[in-house]
Structures are given as structure tokens and as C-alpha cells.
Design a protein around this motif. Structure first.
Motif, PDB file in Angstrom:
ATOM      1  N   PRO A 183       0.824  -1.205   0.000  1.00 52.19           N
ATOM      2  CA  PRO A 183       0.000   0.000   0.000  1.00 52.19           C
ATOM      3  C   PRO A 183       0.864   1.265   0.000  1.00 52.19           C
ATOM      4  O   PRO A 183       2.056   1.220   0.331  1.00 52.19           O
ATOM      5  N   GLY A 184       0.260   2.380  -0.338  1.00 48.19           N
ATOM      6  CA  GLY A 184       0.961   3.658  -0.284  1.00 48.19           C
ATOM      7  C   GLY A 184       1.196   4.092   1.144  1.00 48.19           C
ATOM      8  O   GLY A 184       0.766   3.454   2.106  1.00 48.19           O
ATOM      9  N   ARG A 185       1.889   5.239   1.266  1.00 47.40           N
ATOM     10  CA  ARG A 185       2.265   5.708   2.597  1.00 47.40           C
ATOM     11  C   ARG A 185       1.045   5.971   3.477  1.00 47.40           C
ATOM     12  O   ARG A 185       1.032   5.606   4.656  1.00 47.40           O
ATOM     13  N   ARG A 186       0.026   6.571   2.915  1.00 51.63           N
ATOM     14  CA  ARG A 186      -1.150   6.920   3.711  1.00 51.63           C
ATOM     15  C   ARG A 186      -1.847   5.673   4.255  1.00 51.63           C
ATOM     16  O   ARG A 186      -2.185   5.607   5.441  1.00 51.63           O
ATOM     17  N   VAL A 187      -2.042   4.680   3.399  1.00 48.40           N
ATOM     18  CA  VAL A 187      -2.690   3.447   3.846  1.00 48.40           C
ATOM     19  C   VAL A 187      -1.785   2.687   4.811  1.00 48.40           C
ATOM     20  O   VAL A 187      -2.248   2.092   5.798  1.00 48.40           O
ATOM     21  N   THR A 188      -0.483   2.701   4.560  1.00 48.88           N
ATOM     22  CA  THR A 188       0.458   2.037   5.464  1.00 48.88           C
ATOM     23  C   THR A 188       0.380   2.622   6.867  1.00 48.88           C
ATOM     24  O   THR A 188       0.328   1.887   7.867  1.00 48.88           O
ATOM     25  N   LEU A 189       0.359   3.950   6.964  1.00 49.81           N
ATOM     26  CA  LEU A 189       0.261   4.593   8.278  1.00 49.81           C
ATOM     27  C   LEU A 189      -1.074   4.280   8.948  1.00 49.81           C
ATOM     28  O   LEU A 189      -1.129   4.043  10.161  1.00 49.81           O
ATOM     29  N   ALA A 190      -2.149   4.283   8.145  1.00 52.27           N
ATOM     30  CA  ALA A 190      -3.466   3.965   8.706  1.00 52.27           C
ATOM     31  C   ALA A 190      -3.512   2.529   9.218  1.00 52.27           C
ATOM     32  O   ALA A 190      -4.043   2.255  10.307  1.00 52.27           O
ATOM     33  N   ALA A 191      -2.929   1.600   8.442  1.00 49.22           N
ATOM     34  CA  ALA A 191      -2.915   0.194   8.853  1.00 49.22           C
ATOM     35  C   ALA A 191      -2.060  -0.001  10.095  1.00 49.22           C
ATOM     36  O   ALA A 191      -2.428  -0.743  11.020  1.00 49.22           O
ATOM     37  N   ALA A 192      -0.902   0.665  10.138  1.00 50.10           N
ATOM     38  CA  ALA A 192      -0.033   0.559  11.311  1.00 50.10           C
ATOM     39  C   ALA A 192      -0.726   1.103  12.551  1.00 50.10           C
ATOM     40  O   ALA A 192      -0.646   0.518  13.645  1.00 50.10           O
ATOM     41  N   GLY A 193      -1.425   2.223  12.383  1.00 57.55           N
ATOM     42  CA  GLY A 193      -2.170   2.792  13.505  1.00 57.55           C
ATOM     43  C   GLY A 193      -3.277   1.878  13.971  1.00 57.55           C
ATOM     44  O   GLY A 193      -3.498   1.705  15.185  1.00 57.55           O
ATOM     45  N   ALA A 194      -3.983   1.255  13.008  1.00 57.56           N
ATOM     46  CA  ALA A 194      -5.075   0.341  13.364  1.00 57.56           C
ATOM     47  C   ALA A 194      -4.541  -0.885  14.096  1.00 57.56           C
ATOM     48  O   ALA A 194      -5.134  -1.359  15.072  1.00 57.56           O
ATOM     49  N   ALA A 195      -3.400  -1.409  13.623  1.00 57.15           N
ATOM     50  CA  ALA A 195      -2.831  -2.601  14.251  1.00 57.15           C
ATOM     51  C   ALA A 195      -2.335  -2.317  15.660  1.00 57.15           C
ATOM     52  O   ALA A 195      -2.440  -3.165  16.556  1.00 57.15           O
ATOM     53  N   ALA A 196      -1.786  -1.127  15.869  1.00 61.35           N
ATOM     54  CA  ALA A 196      -1.158  -0.814  17.157  1.00 61.35           C
ATOM     55  C   ALA A 196      -2.108  -0.209  18.175  1.00 61.35           C
ATOM     56  O   ALA A 196      -1.820  -0.243  19.378  1.00 61.35           O
ATOM     57  N   ALA A 197      -3.227   0.335  17.725  1.00 63.61           N
ATOM     58  CA  ALA A 197      -4.073   1.147  18.605  1.00 63.61           C
ATOM     59  C   ALA A 197      -4.502   0.404  19.869  1.00 63.61           C
ATOM     60  O   ALA A 197      -4.223   0.863  20.991  1.00 63.61           O
ATOM     61  N   LEU A 198      -5.176  -0.719  19.716  1.00 62.04           N
ATOM     62  CA  LEU A 198      -5.695  -1.424  20.887  1.00 62.04           C
ATOM     63  C   LEU A 198      -4.585  -2.053  21.735  1.00 62.04           C
ATOM     64  O   LEU A 198      -4.587  -1.891  22.963  1.00 62.04           O
ATOM     65  N   PRO A 199      -3.615  -2.773  21.136  1.00 64.86           N
ATOM     66  CA  PRO A 199      -2.543  -3.324  21.976  1.00 64.86           C
ATOM     67  C   PRO A 199      -1.741  -2.254  22.703  1.00 64.86           C
ATOM     68  O   PRO A 199      -1.410  -2.418  23.885  1.00 64.86           O
ATOM     69  N   LEU A 200      -1.419  -1.162  21.993  1.00 62.00           N
ATOM     70  CA  LEU A 200      -0.648  -0.105  22.638  1.00 62.00           C
ATOM     71  C   LEU A 200      -1.465   0.584  23.722  1.00 62.00           C
ATOM     72  O   LEU A 200      -0.956   0.864  24.825  1.00 62.00           O
ATOM     73  N   GLY A 201      -2.728   0.852  23.433  1.00 62.62           N
ATOM     74  CA  GLY A 201      -3.584   1.474  24.440  1.00 62.62           C
ATOM     75  C   GLY A 201      -3.722   0.606  25.676  1.00 62.62           C
ATOM     76  O   GLY A 201      -3.660   1.106  26.815  1.00 62.62           O
TER      77      GLY A 201
END
Length: 553
Positions: A183-201
Motif C-alpha cells: 500500500p501507499g504511505r497513507r494506507v500504510t500509516l493507517a494500517a499501522a495505527g489500526a494494528a497498534a491502537a488497541l494493543p498499545l492502548g
């Protein structure tokens, strides 16, 4: 359908499942995700399973989720099998091609797979999550939209909340998802944020609320240790009784041929390799830490992952021969193979279902009420203390006699009871009665004892000196002639040393992190000190602990 039926025919829950039940009771009572009100210790290894059960208890209006746990686990297991097979069919589906059941028959032939379809533990959730990751990865070959990639990343990122070691599996699947879709940079950042949000929180919550980086059982079992010899013993303890090499050797050959044939298909090769790599990494971790004391339990996820690409296979001469081997082996394994335990002193690995069948006297122990009759004397003692208003510490002596001592005045709760069978004892006591964990799974002191070789999770008994020092009032008897003779005799000098150590240095901070009121200041202190606090170890000997934390010669 088969795994649902087989799981139902071997339905059960174990004492550890009742640990989740107790935590759910505390959550629904407003005391938070703790085992004992007023002591913040994360006793459950699977945060997501804990909160799913809490949601089920809230919706059903039933705070005792012991029966719900095995039913929900079975539903998730069956759903996971269906989802996994559907994904593998999609991977191999070609017009006019018949698909033969291979890997799925290997799983269905194994008694531990049937048994851990229920058990009340998070195994069903684990199975469903791995299957969902597999399905989403296969689906990503034909759907590279930003929403699909972000949604897949969100689900895959839940791994550490399913079980901490599933962070390994989640990382492999996330890397594969990115390589597959680019994916492009924007989708990559969105996917990384989605993957990390709940575990990191949740990790931030864990550090601030509990004051450590990992759940308490990970500290108790020294999940960063290396015990390879025991790990390989745990592996052979699973493989040998079922002659697993008979199907796995030809499956490995076929899988290698499958990978060779897909070399020209980059996406097909990547998708096929992903669960295999993840499964082998997970297997390596389980071997490193020495496995577990429950027969086969910790190896089932690795086996499931490695078999995902070959659950079903396109018909060919080779796969036909392989299917024949599996079809001959599977009914023999399912019908004749049985696990034979060696003496506990030899390997310390248990057939947990057989153990709790014998312990409860029930063929299908599926409810907390099946466990509590064995601890009726403790239950009566707790009820008597609560009804009479006596604030006492309660536990059993060497001959199952009930022993009591005055409880420390500054501890919350109407009483406290020592639990050897932690889950069962939690079902005997109301939520406003404290539970003292004998083995350290929920005890911030016992969990940090120096780790001796022994049965994982059962190698750190809380000695009487620490029990008296931490929970009993100063006037409680401490001489060898006194009441505290459950596992060892205790002297006043030992108790005094333990009490002194509990008020010094890092050990005092461990106590404050779990028992002080959770103000913003305390949350921040817990959060910033979590790394150091997780590394603290405590010598079991009170005099050594006093020297370490108080500097006394």
C-alpha cells in the motif's frame, strides 16, 4: 460440525478457567479487572478473553461465567475451523479441481484438540483469531483497497491481547500483509495505527494500572527464561503418544513441493509461507520457555498455524497418497491413541481434563459448582467469618484443618483466604473477600521469587513467613508451635525479616504500585516505573530479601 461435536463430547473447564470467572465477577461488581479488591494484579494471560467473558456476563446478567466460558470457547473453535478451511479452499481453488481434506483431518484426530475446544480458557479465541488472520491474508490477494487492508491490520494487531506470545504471529502476518498489498504511505500509516491502537492502548493501561509490562503469570513463569531441554520434553510428550510423525513427515514433503510449485506466483508463495513461518516462530518460543504443565496445550496453536496451508489440498497423485496415509492414521489415532502420564516427579506435565474429572468426580466438569464441593470446609469458614464480622486470614493446615489468624487492619476486605486451587477458592469467596494466591499467579510477592526448576506456575510457593508478614496482624502467632504450619514452620525472626523487607526499597514500591489508591499520581508512577518493577526479583528466604532490599548485613 465434527470439531463442534467432538468438543462437546469432551466438554470441561479447568481450575484456571475459574480465574477468569472471578475476574469477571470483580469487573461486573465495579472493582475493576483484579482478582482481589484493593490489590491490582493482572491474573489473566488473555486480556481479550477476559473482556469478552465480561461482556457475555454483562449481556446475560450472570456474573458466574464458568459455563458460558466453555460454550463460547466451543463456538469460537468451530467458527475458527470453518473460517480456516474456507480460506485454504480459496487459496487452492481452481476450476474443476477437487480438494482433499488433509491437515484438517490431522487436527480432528487429536484428543487434545477436542479437549481444548472447551476448557474455559482462551484456546477457542486463539483458534478463531489465527483463522481470521489467515482468512484476511488470503482475501487480501484479491482485495487491496485501503479499507480492507486497514481492517485486516486491526484484526491481526489483536494478537498480543489474545495471548502475549501471539505478538510474534501478529508481526509475521502484518509484514506479509504489507508485502502482499504494497500500500501507499497513507494506507500504510493507517494500517499501522489500526494494528497498534488497541494493543498499545491496553499496554499503557496495564503499565499504569498494574505497574508492570506483562500479565502477572508471565512474571510467575519467567516467560523470558530459556529451558530448552524441558521444552523438547514437552514437544515429545505431545508428539509421541499420537505418533504424529506418521502424518507430519509426508505433510512436510507435500508442503515443500507446494512451495516449490508456487515460486513463480509471488503472492501465492508469500501467503502459503506466512502461517508456516509464524507457527515455527511460535514453536521456537514455546520450546525456549520450557513449554507448559498442561499436556499439548501450548503446542496446539503452532500445529494449527503450520497446517493452515494444507488443511485441504488439490487432488493429485501425491496428495491422494498423503490423504490415504492421513485417513488410515486419523481414526486409529482418534480411537486408540491415549495420553499416558508418567509420574509427576519425572516430567511434571498433566492431562488436565483427566485430573479435574478425577478431582471433581464429574465426567463433564463444566460449572463452578462442580469444583466447590471439594473445598466445602474452606467455603464454610469464609461464610462464618463474613457472617460473624471477624476479619481473619483463612487457610488449610497439613491435615485439611481450617486455620485462622487476625487479618492486618490496613488490608481491604471482610476477610482473606489462601488459595492453592486459585480458581476454585475464588468461587468460594464473595468479591469483598481477598484471595491470597499460594502459587504466585496473582500474588505480586510470590510471582517475583527466584525461579527454581519445577512445574511451570507451581514452582513458587508462598512460604508461611511471607504469608504472616504480608497478611496477618502483628499479634498473629508466629512460633513453630503456632497455627501456621501449612507448608513450613515459621519463626518470629523470619516474619520480622519479611515484614522489614516489605517496607524497603523496590519491594516497598511493588507493594505501593498494587495497593495504593489509583490516583493520577499513582498511575503515572506505575507507568514510568513499570519497566524496572517488572525486573524485580525477590529471594524466597526472608533474611536474604531483607539484606537485598534493606541493606541489613
Amino acid at each position: 460440525m465434527l470439531i463442534a461435536v467432538l468438543g462437546y463430547l469432551t466438554r470441561w473447564i479447568c481450575d484456571d478457567a475459574l480465574i477468569f470467572t472471578r475476574i469477571v465477577e470483580q469487573i461486573l461488581s465495579g472493582n475493576g479487572p483484579v482478582y482481589s479488591a484493593g490489590e491490582r494484579a493482572e491474573t489473566s494471560t488473555s486480556a481479550l478473553w477476559q473482556w469478552l467473558l465480561a461482556l457475555a456476563g454483562f449481556v446475560s446478567g450472570n456474573t458466574d461465567t464458568s459455563a458460558i466460558s466453555w460454550m463460547l470457547g466451543l463456538a469460537l473453535t468451530a467458527g475458527g475451523f470453518a473460517l480456516a478451511v474456507a480460506a485454504t479452499r480459496r487459496l487452492h481453488d481452481r476450476p474443476g479441481t477437487w480438494l482433499l481434506p488433509v491437515g484438517v483431518l490431522i487436527l480432528l484426530a487429536l484428543h487434545p484438540v477436542w479437549q481444548y475446544a472447551t476448557s474455559g480458557l482462551e484456546t477457542g479465541l486463539n483458534t478463531f483469531w489465527m483463522a481470521a488472520c489467515w482468512w484476511l491474508l488470503v482475501r487480501a490477494r484479491g482485495n487491496t483497497s485501503g479499507k480492507a487492508i486497514t481492517g485486516a491490520a486491526l484484526v491481526i494487531g489483536l494478537g498480543p491481547l489474545v495471548r502475549p506470545e501471539q505478538a510474534l504471529v501478529a508481526a509475521v502476518f502484518l509484514v506479509a500483509l504489507w508485502l502482499l498489498t504494497r500500500p501507499g504511505r497513507r494506507v500504510t500509516l493507517a494500517a499501522a495505527g489500526a494494528a497498534a491502537a488497541l494493543p498499545l492502548g491496553y499496554e499503557i493501561f496495564r503499565m499504569g494500572y498494574y505497574g508492570v509490562l506483562v500479565p502477572m503469570p508471565a512474571i510467575t513463569k519467567n516467560a523470558d527464561a530459556s529451558r530448552w531441554a524441558r521444552g523438547f520434553t514437552y514437544l515429545t510428550d505431545f508428539a509421541d503418544p499420537y505418533l504424529l510423525w506418521i502424518p507430519l513427515v509426508p505433510v512436510t514433503v507435500v508442503l515443500a513441493r507446494l512451495l516449490r510449485r508456487t515460486r513463480a506466483d509471488r503472492s501465492g508463495l508469500l501467503v502459503t509461507l506466512t502461517p508456516v513461518v509464524a507457527g515455527l516462530l511460535l514453536l521456537g518460543y514455546v520450546l525456549k520457555v520450557g513449554g507448559d504443565y498442561m499436556h499439548a496445550r501450548m503446542l496446539l496453536p503452532s500445529l494449527f498455524l503450520v497446517l493452515l496451508p494444507v488443511l485441504v489440498l488439490p487432488r493429485s497423485r501425491t496428495t491422494g497418497v498423503l490423504t490415504l496415509v492421513v485417513v488410515v492414521w486419523a481414526p486409529l489415532c482418534a480411537g486408540l491413541a491415549r495420553y499416558r502420564e508418567e509420574p509427576a516427579a519425572v516430567r511434571s506435565i498433566d492431562d488436565e481434563r483427566a485430573y479435574y474429572q478425577a478431582w471433581t468426580g464429574r465426567e463433564y466438569p463444566t460449572d463452578s459448582t462442580d469444583f466447590t464441593p471439594r473445598q466445602r470446609n474452606l467455603q464454610d469458614a469464609v461464610a462464618d467469618a463474613v457472617n460473624s464480622g471477624r476479619r481473619v486470614l483463612i487457610y488449610q493446615g497439613p491435615h485439611n484443618e481450617i486455620i485462622t489468624a487476625p487479618l492486618r487492619a490496613d488490608l481491604p476486605g471482610k476477610a482473606a483466604v489462601l488459595g492453592v486451587y486459585l480458581g476454585t477458592v475464588g468461587m468460594l469467596a464473595p468479591v469483598d473477600v481477598g484471595i491470597v494466591d499460594f502459587w504466585g499467579l496473582s500474588n505480586p510477592i510470590g510471582a517475583r521469587f527466584a525461579f527454581p526448576e519445577g512445574k511451570p506456575g507451581h514452582a513458587k510457593p508462598l512460604s508461611n513467613a511471607w504469608l504472616v508478614a504480608d497478611y496477618a496482624a502483628p499479634e498473629a502467632p508466629t512460633s513453630p508451635a503456632g497455627n501456621f504450619v501449612f507448608r513450613d514452620e515459621v519463626t518470629p525472626a523470619q516474619v520480622a525479616a519479611a515484614r522489614h523487607a516489605l517496607n524497603c526499597g523496590d519491594l516497598a514500591e511493588v507493594q505501593r504500585s498494587t495497593r495504593e489508591p489509583l490516583t493520577l499520581k499513582r498511575f503515572w508512577a506505575n507507568l514510568t516505573g513499570a519497566w524496572h518493577r517488572t525486573q524485580v526479583t525477590i529471594p524466597p528466604d526472608p533474611f536474604e530479601a531483607e539484606r537485598k532490599f534493606c541493606g541489613r548485613p
